[in-house]
Enzyme design. Structure first.
Site, PDB file in Angstrom:
ATOM      1  CG  ASP A  99      -2.285   0.569   0.881  1.00 54.74           C
ATOM      2  OD1 ASP A  99      -2.302   1.980   0.978  1.00 54.74           O
ATOM      3  OD2 ASP A  99      -3.259  -0.217   0.784  1.00 54.74           O
TER       4      ASP A  99
ATOM      5  CG  HIS B 224      -5.062   4.260   1.292  1.00 52.00           C
ATOM      6  ND1 HIS B 224      -4.756   2.946   1.019  1.00 52.00           N
ATOM      7  CD2 HIS B 224      -6.323   4.339   0.897  1.00 52.00           C
ATOM      8  CE1 HIS B 224      -5.932   2.309   0.420  1.00 52.00           C
ATOM      9  NE2 HIS B 224      -6.768   3.114   0.333  1.00 52.00           N
TER      10      HIS B 224
ATOM     11  CB  SER C  12      -9.308   0.779  -0.020  1.00 50.00           C
ATOM     12  OG  SER C  12      -8.628   0.981  -1.334  1.00 50.00           O
TER      13      SER C  12
END
Length: 549
Positions: free
Chosen positions: A134, A170, A423
């Site tokens: 990620d 994120h 996600s």
């Protein structure tokens, strides 16, 4: 003879009455029992073998193992930071403590899952390494095990091990859904597999962009004494990138909420390509991961071709599965560059999303909202495997030095909004895969994937799957307790611990009263039928002869 025929007719009528009575009794029984009936578990329903997806673009070409890239363990280009990293928000003062348990956690009964795992294995995912490919994962006190450095394909961070800087915010939120374990018992949020080991590989970033090649400055005029020395530059970030922070979210330019299509690869000059994504998968396998979570993808128009980067990623995920590693990927989000697959023929999608396209080797995860329906931003497709909660997310605050949680984000200077996206549905499935691997260590990667699909809450569709939620919303309790026929000799059922909460909280008193009343009614009905039958049987079957005068 006429009397005999009449007698047989009477018996026939009696039999017809008994048949109708049996039908009434059956209907009454069904009507009484239906409130207490429970739907069959997914593993007891129709087989989860996928039907032929069909369509020219629905199925990728066969895997070419020779396309598996060599792991270079470095960025493919020279990227530099263009936007400030995610910061703690100053809106409303200090960060507000989030004590509530997220709806997705309740929906999946994660608390009961943890009690089950502790009773069966004394751990909740312990000993399983989950690679998060990620934007990096920042250190956070709510991780039970320190995050392991896996690699970095964006840049070499200053003073941090590769992969342990999360400028975008994120990857930390994704990792939190997998393995967060707050020490404060008053905090409801927990990761699905809090004892698992997170390994971070930073592969993409929207805050890092390809460095511009700077032209050599012309030599200063000899008479100029106030000119800057050759090669000097301003190392500060441009004013436009001085982000305003977020409420447990990210600075301007970052998008953990994924409202603009999600973490897309090969978009503009930001860091992240399919080639480095493929290399990161290979690296995760070689460094001992048992589960890989990729909440990044690439969306393009279906044109009947496969690109070089897609071939490399296809070979990489195939390598992972053949090396006994479960690969989980987000199904993708609708955005300006990724319109929804709403064409008339669902088997011939107009948009292709990778890595979900490689459904034979990847668990592709769609998102549902708190109504239980598929989220409107979740991309549909024949490759969708299962679904999980993807809205109103609570996870770790990714800001540097934070020790709290986040449930809101700011994108592009807008008002705070909820964190959402496929996600954040994917890590629910990655966490479940870690638990299945911990509870059934003898299962191979494909068997783990099949168990998760086979025990999902199948939609009412042919073959038990559709293009919206795949084989259905995951059911962690079933995935950890059911006996799947294809693996009955490997995944032995483990008795539930004595202290496990009851399977349901319904009050049985109404059911007892209903059954008692029904039983009494049935007894009265049978007695009545017996009496009527006896009376009719004892009647004379022929009329007395008339006396003639």
């Amino acid at each position: 003879m006429a009397a005999a025929r009449k007698s047989r007719g009477t018996r026939v009528r009696h039999l017809g009455l008994a048949g109708r009575t049996g039908t009434v009794l059956l209907a009454a029984g069904i009507g009484v029992l239906s409130p207490a009936s429970v739907a069959l578990p997914a593993w007891a329903q129709q087989s989860s073998v996928a039907p032929d997806a069909g369509g020219y673009y629905a199925t990728p070409p066969p895997v070419d193992p020779s396309k598996k890239p060599a792991d270079e363990n470095k960025p493919d280009k020279n990227y530099e930071q263009k936007t400030l990293c995610v910061q703690r928000s100053k809106l409303g003062g200090d960060q507000v403590d989030i004590k509530s348990r997220p709806w997705g956690q309740e929906y999946l009964q994660i608390q009961k899952v943890h009690e089950l795992m502790r009773g069966a294995t004394k751990s909740v995912g312990g000993g399983v390494k989950v690679a998060v490919i990620d934007t990096g994962v920042s250190a956070h006190p709510y991780f039970k095990n320190p995050v392991e450095s896996g690699g970095d394909y964006v840049a070499t961070p200053n003073g941090k091990a590769p992969g342990l800087e999360d400028c975008d915010g994120h990857g930390t939120e994704v990792a939190g859904i997998i393995a967060a374990n707050p020490t404060d018992p008053s905090i409801g949020f927990r990761g699905v597999a809090p004892d698992a080991q997170i390994m971070s590989i930073r592969q993409s970033s929207q805050n890092y962009e390809e460095a511009e090649k700077k032209a050599e400055p012309p030599p200063p005029p000899p008479s100029s004494s106030n000119s800057a020395p050759p090669g000097s530059s301003n190392n500060e970030l441009p004013p436009s990138s001085q982000g305003n922070g977020a409420v447990g979210g990210a600075a301007d330019g970052t998008a953990p909420g994924q409202d603009k299509g999600g973490r897309q690869q090969e978009q503009g000059k930001t860091a992240g390509t399919l080639k480095t994504l493929a290399q990161a998968v290979v690296r995760a396998v070689d460094k001992g991961a048992k589960v890989i979570n990729m909440s990044v993808d690439n969306c393009r128009q279906a044109d009947g071709k496969i690109t070089q980067g897609e071939q490399q990623l296809q070979a990489a995920v195939n390598y992972a599965v053949t090396q006994n590693v479960v690969v989980v990927a987000a199904a993708g989000n609708v955005g300006p560059k990724c319109p929804q697959n709403d064409q008339p023929d669902p088997k011939s999608p107009k948009m292709i999303v990778t890595p979900p396209w490689f459904a034979d080797d990847v668990l592709s995860v769609a998102a549902i909202d708190d109504t239980g329906g598929v989220a409107d931003f979740s991309v549909n497709g024949p490759w969708v495997s299962v679904a999980a909660p993807g809205t109103k997310i609570i996870s770790l605050d990714p800001a540097e030095g934070s020790s709290s949680l986040a449930n809101l984000t700011i994108e592009g200077g807008k008002d705070p909004g909820p964190i959402q996206g496929t996600s954040f549905a994917a890590p629910y499935v990655a966490g479940l895969a870690a638990l299945v691997r911990a509870k059934f260590p003898g299962l191979q990667a494909r068997e783990v994937m099949n168990r998760i699909k086979a025990t999902a809450q199948h939609p009412a569709a042919p073959g038990g799957r559709d293009n919206f939620v795949g084989f259905g919303v995951i059911d962690p309790i079933a995935a950890l307790t059911a006996i799947v026929p294809s693996e009955a000799d490997k995944a032995k059922a483990v008795p539930l611990p004595a202290n496990l909460p009851p399977s349901n909280d319904r009050d049985s008193t109404p059911m007892i009263v209903a059954l008692a009343g029904t039983g009494g009614g049935l007894v009265a009905l049978l007695v009545t039928l017996f009496v009527v039958h006896s009376v009719r049987r004892n009647r004379p079957t022929t009329a007395p002869a008339r006396k003639t005068p």
